[in-house]
Design a protein around this motif. Structure first.
Motif, mmCIF file in Angstrom:
data_model
loop_
_atom_site.group_PDB
_atom_site.id
_atom_site.type_symbol
_atom_site.label_atom_id
_atom_site.label_comp_id
_atom_site.label_asym_id
_atom_site.label_seq_id
_atom_site.Cartn_x
_atom_site.Cartn_y
_atom_site.Cartn_z
ATOM 1 N N TRP A 162 0.831 -1.213 0.000
ATOM 2 C CA TRP A 162 0.000 0.000 0.000
ATOM 3 C C TRP A 162 0.864 1.260 0.000
ATOM 4 O O TRP A 162 0.664 2.164 -0.807
ATOM 5 N N ALA A 165 2.663 2.224 -3.284
ATOM 6 C CA ALA A 165 1.795 2.741 -4.350
ATOM 7 C C ALA A 165 1.282 4.131 -4.002
ATOM 8 O O ALA A 165 1.229 5.023 -4.850
ATOM 9 N N ILE A 166 0.932 4.330 -2.722
ATOM 10 C CA ILE A 166 0.421 5.642 -2.318
ATOM 11 C C ILE A 166 1.519 6.701 -2.445
ATOM 12 O O ILE A 166 1.281 7.821 -2.882
ATOM 13 N N PHE A 169 1.867 8.808 -5.600
ATOM 14 C CA PHE A 169 0.945 9.924 -5.829
ATOM 15 C C PHE A 169 1.047 10.978 -4.730
ATOM 16 O O PHE A 169 0.917 12.166 -4.985
ATOM 17 N N VAL A 170 1.248 10.519 -3.508
ATOM 18 C CA VAL A 170 1.333 11.437 -2.368
ATOM 19 C C VAL A 170 2.681 11.226 -1.688
ATOM 20 O O VAL A 170 2.824 10.414 -0.782
ATOM 21 N N ALA A 249 -4.969 -3.179 -5.545
ATOM 22 C CA ALA A 249 -4.901 -1.724 -5.720
ATOM 23 C C ALA A 249 -3.627 -1.330 -6.454
ATOM 24 O O ALA A 249 -3.644 -0.495 -7.355
ATOM 25 N N ALA A 253 -3.210 0.614 -9.965
ATOM 26 C CA ALA A 253 -2.569 1.937 -9.981
ATOM 27 C C ALA A 253 -1.326 1.969 -10.848
ATOM 28 O O ALA A 253 -0.930 3.016 -11.339
ATOM 29 N N LYS A 254 -0.698 0.812 -11.077
ATOM 30 C CA LYS A 254 0.619 0.858 -11.728
ATOM 31 C C LYS A 254 0.551 1.386 -13.151
ATOM 32 O O LYS A 254 1.537 1.915 -13.659
ATOM 33 N N ALA B 20 -3.307 15.425 -5.970
ATOM 34 C CA ALA B 20 -2.571 14.165 -5.889
ATOM 35 C C ALA B 20 -3.453 13.063 -5.316
ATOM 36 O O ALA B 20 -3.453 11.934 -5.786
ATOM 37 N N GLU B 23 -5.906 11.872 -7.849
ATOM 38 C CA GLU B 23 -5.242 10.991 -8.800
ATOM 39 C C GLU B 23 -5.065 9.596 -8.223
ATOM 40 O O GLU B 23 -5.279 8.597 -8.889
ATOM 41 N N LEU B 24 -4.664 9.588 -6.945
ATOM 42 C CA LEU B 24 -4.438 8.313 -6.259
ATOM 43 C C LEU B 24 -5.711 7.492 -6.214
ATOM 44 O O LEU B 24 -5.735 6.317 -6.568
ATOM 45 N N ALA B 27 -6.639 6.254 -9.606
ATOM 46 C CA ALA B 27 -5.768 5.177 -10.070
ATOM 47 C C ALA B 27 -6.087 3.862 -9.368
ATOM 48 O O ALA B 27 -6.169 2.806 -9.988
ATOM 49 N N MET B 28 -6.286 3.949 -8.053
ATOM 50 C CA MET B 28 -6.481 2.713 -7.293
ATOM 51 C C MET B 28 -7.857 2.114 -7.516
ATOM 52 O O MET B 28 -8.040 0.908 -7.459
ATOM 53 N N GLU B 79 -0.854 1.892 -18.744
ATOM 54 C CA GLU B 79 -2.062 1.268 -19.260
ATOM 55 C C GLU B 79 -2.981 2.314 -19.855
ATOM 56 O O GLU B 79 -3.042 3.435 -19.386
#
Lengths: 261, 404
Positions: A162, A165-166, A169-170, A249, A253-254, B20, B23-24, B27-28, B79
């Motif tokens: 988690w 991946a987070i 973005f943050v 998730a 997200a990737k 942000a 976006e997160l 995306a998730m 993607e």
């Protein structure tokens, strides 16, 4: 398992090797720091709590007994900190790869977390020396040590999946994470016994996987008993659930990583 | 089974201006319901493309046309926001050279690291390492840390690392120009060789020459869509043509204060002025220095007799008058009152710069004469062999002999 195959295992090993090398690359003493850093921290805390605060455990008369007790909890914690930070940083830190190569990026947090295993090994070697010095017998229960280690990393990887991946973005979570980990460390009974917590917090601590892991290590190494099975089962379950959703998730997200990183 | 790459209605939207966290979450949650245009930059717009085995596809287009985004999606690095991509075969992509070069390791060690990144075992790398080292031409430096390398040496090492790929589907993004002239030739030759081995090759390049040499099919992308699909020769020619006309439009836009066409008296007007450089028969606002230049003026004048003249002036944009000559309209009148003048500069001696071309119809050649109509345009003189050490104002065609 979890959508990985044998080819991924080799890439994982390669990524792990790369992480370990990069960690100490450029410093002239190199991998010496891998050993000396945790040793230094262990020595520092031993000195503070054992000799300055002179903490004594109920039932343990000597300072050495306290030190062994401390390190059996704090040693794995150093590894945890290292592993969680390694995992959280893994995707952001490998931006060059993520932007330019197609591969299973979910291997990155796993490889990042596994770097903590080095710290764990160092702590245990140190601990074994102390146990031998104190004359504490090592019992058959030690065969469950690997089980606890695997569970510890299973839990860290679940959380790290988690976080990594987070963090793409943050980025801010990479700033708050060290502070947060210190807070968790002091809220988990690592420097003080479980019994000295207020009763109501004791109940809550049972749900803290970090506590369950620390307690399992202590049961095996000091208590000379089997770890608490419900506790370990709980860690395994909650890690499995978090990892399951974390992977899902992460994989969603990737596809957006390369535009956010 | 034959290999193929198939894209169906593929779109990629980059979020712009969203937070942000937004976006997160998007995306998730795998939020692909956000169609193109729903806030955000559309990089690739509902693109459908199929590539079959044996095709070597070149992609040309201006910056920001979505070429790299498309490649990233085919390579599996990102993607699509919407649409589907189906690929059989393994994809090898070469996007940027020198990803993951470790400054503190030696060149040799870096080759192993690169292998590790690609998921190769040490024995795999051992098998090709001698070829890589030989190709990189680094001599003894191969055992020195990469931080001691010059940029060119790094690039050579990085390029050498990619040359031992044995691809089924190969994707190359602008990795062709590396190192000094001789290495660059060698690199291009190697790329050609790799491409010949690849069963499907997709190449993004701004070098039209390499597209023509390597590819057997070419697409031209604009604003995330394919605007042309055909043989590399046709598509690159069309692309260059379009880029040129866009550049000209930009030139006119930039100097619009200098451009105009005005008739001050009914019956007198200049319809068109065109510049033909070399053997060009279409007309262009970019003309080559030292080549022949013909300027054509088309217009009409109701009293194209007597003293009326067409004054042609070339003014450099800093208001330096470099050329002025009057042509008697009576000499260039057709029977129906049309006026057609062709002025031949052979060769054009002006140095590279931007100039304004004025054509003015005057009642008489006197300085204080009121213009009947005027036409101004802007053109650029360029040279393919830029001068060294200074910028001459004129390329005057002189002859020199040994004085005896």
């Amino acid at each position: 398992m979890f959508g990985f195959n044998r080819y991924d295992l080799r890439l994982l090993i390669n990524l792990f090797k790369m992480n370990v090398r990069d960690r100490y690359l450029g410093s002239s003493l190199g991998s010496f720091w891998a050993i000396s850093n945790p040793l230094f921290m262990l020595a520092l805390y031993t000195y503070i709590f054992g000799f300055v605060f002179k903490v004594k455990l109920p039932g343990a008369e000597t300072t050495l007994a306290y030190v062994i007790w401390l390190i059996s909890g704090y040693g794995p914690w150093i590894a945890t900190t290292e592993a969680i930070m390694g995992a959280a940083n893994s995707v952001v830190g490998a931006s060059g790869l993520v932007k330019n190569m197609a591969f299973k990026t979910e291997l990155l947090p796993i490889a990042g977390a596994l770097v903590g295993a080095i710290n764990l090994a160092v702590s245990f070697v140190f601990l074994l020396v102390l146990l031998a010095w104190a004359g504490t017998p090592i019992t058959v229960h030690v065969i469950f040590l690997p089980v606890v280690m695997v569970l510890q990393f299973f839990w860290i990887i679940a959380v790290g999946m988690w976080l990594s991946a987070i963090a793409v973005f943050v980025r801010d979570i990479l700033q708050i994470l060290p502070t947060l980990l210190t807070a968790i460390m002091f809220m988990t009974p690592i420097f003080y016994p479980f019994e000295s917590m207020p009763a109501i917090i004791q109940k809550g601590s049972l749900a803290n996987p970090f506590y369950q892991i620390a307690e399992a290590y202590r049961s095996i190494l000091i208590g000379n008993e089997f770890p608490s099975w419900p506790g370990l089962l709980y860690v395994a379950t909650i890690s499995g659930v978090i990892l399951h959703f974390g992977l899902a998730a992460f994989r969603r997200a990737k596809g957006s990583f390369d535009s956010a990183i | 089974m034959s290999l193929y790459v198939e894209l169906h209605e593929v779109s990629k939207v980059f979020p712009v201006g969203s937070s942000a966290t937004g976006e997160l979450v998007a995306a998730m949650a795998g939020d692909s319901g956000q169609g193109p245009g729903a806030g955000g930059k559309v990089a690739v717009d509902r693109l459908t493309l199929s590539i079959t085995e044996g095709e070597r596809l070149g992609i040309v287009g201006r910056n920001g046309a979505g070429k790299s985004t498309l490649l990233h999606m085919i390579a599996g690095i990102s993607e699509p926001t919407a649409g589907s991509i189906r690929i059989t075969g393994t994809v090898t992509s070469i996007m940027t050279l020198g990803v993951g070069l470790r400054d503190d390791l030696s060149g040799r060690e870096n080759i192993y690291v690169d292998g590790e990144i690609q998921g190769k075992s040490r024995t795999d790398v051992d098998r090709v390492i001698d070829q890589v080292i030989e190709f990189a031409e680094l001599g003894q430096f191969i055992d020195y840390p990469v931080r001691t390398y010059s940029t060119g040496m790094k690039a050579r090492l990085a390029f050498a690392m990619i040359t031992h790929v044995d691809p089924e589907i190969l994707i190359i993004d602008e990795a062709l120009s590396v190192g000094d002239a001789s290495f660059s030739l060698k690199a291009t030759a190697r790329i050609l060789e790799i491409c010949a081995r690849g069963k499907i090759v997709i190449l993004v390049s701004h070098g039209m020459q390499s597209v023509r040499e390597i590819c057997n099919r070419c697409i031209y992308m604009k604003d995330g869509q394919i605007v042309m699909d055909g043989s590399p020769q046709d598509v690159t020619t069309a692309y260059i043509e379009e880029v040129r006309s866009e550049d000209e439009a930009a030139l006119l836009q930039r100097f619009r204060a200098h451009v105009g066409n005005r008739s001050r008296r009914p019956g007198s007007q200049i319809r068109r002025v065109c510049l033909l450089s070399g053997s060009d028969e279409v007309g262009s606002l970019r003309v080559e220095a030292r080549a022949r230049l013909r300027i054509r003026v088309f217009g009409s004048h109701d009293s194209a007799s007597g003293s009326a003249v067409c004054r042609v002036r070339i003014v450099r944009l800093d208001d330096l008058l470099v050329f002025q000559q009057d042509f008697r309209l009576a000499d260039f009148s057709l029977r129906n009152g049309e006026i057609r003048i062709e002025i031949d500069f052979d060769p054009l001696v002006l140095g590279a710069a931007i100039y304004r071309l004025d054509a003015i119809f005057l009642e008489c050649a006197a300085d204080d004469s009121e213009p009947c109509c005027e036409h101004s345009t802007v053109f650029e003189v360029f040279t393919l062999t830029p001068p060294v050490g200074g910028k001459p104002m004129l390329y005057y065609p002189v002859t020199a002999v040994v004085q005896t």
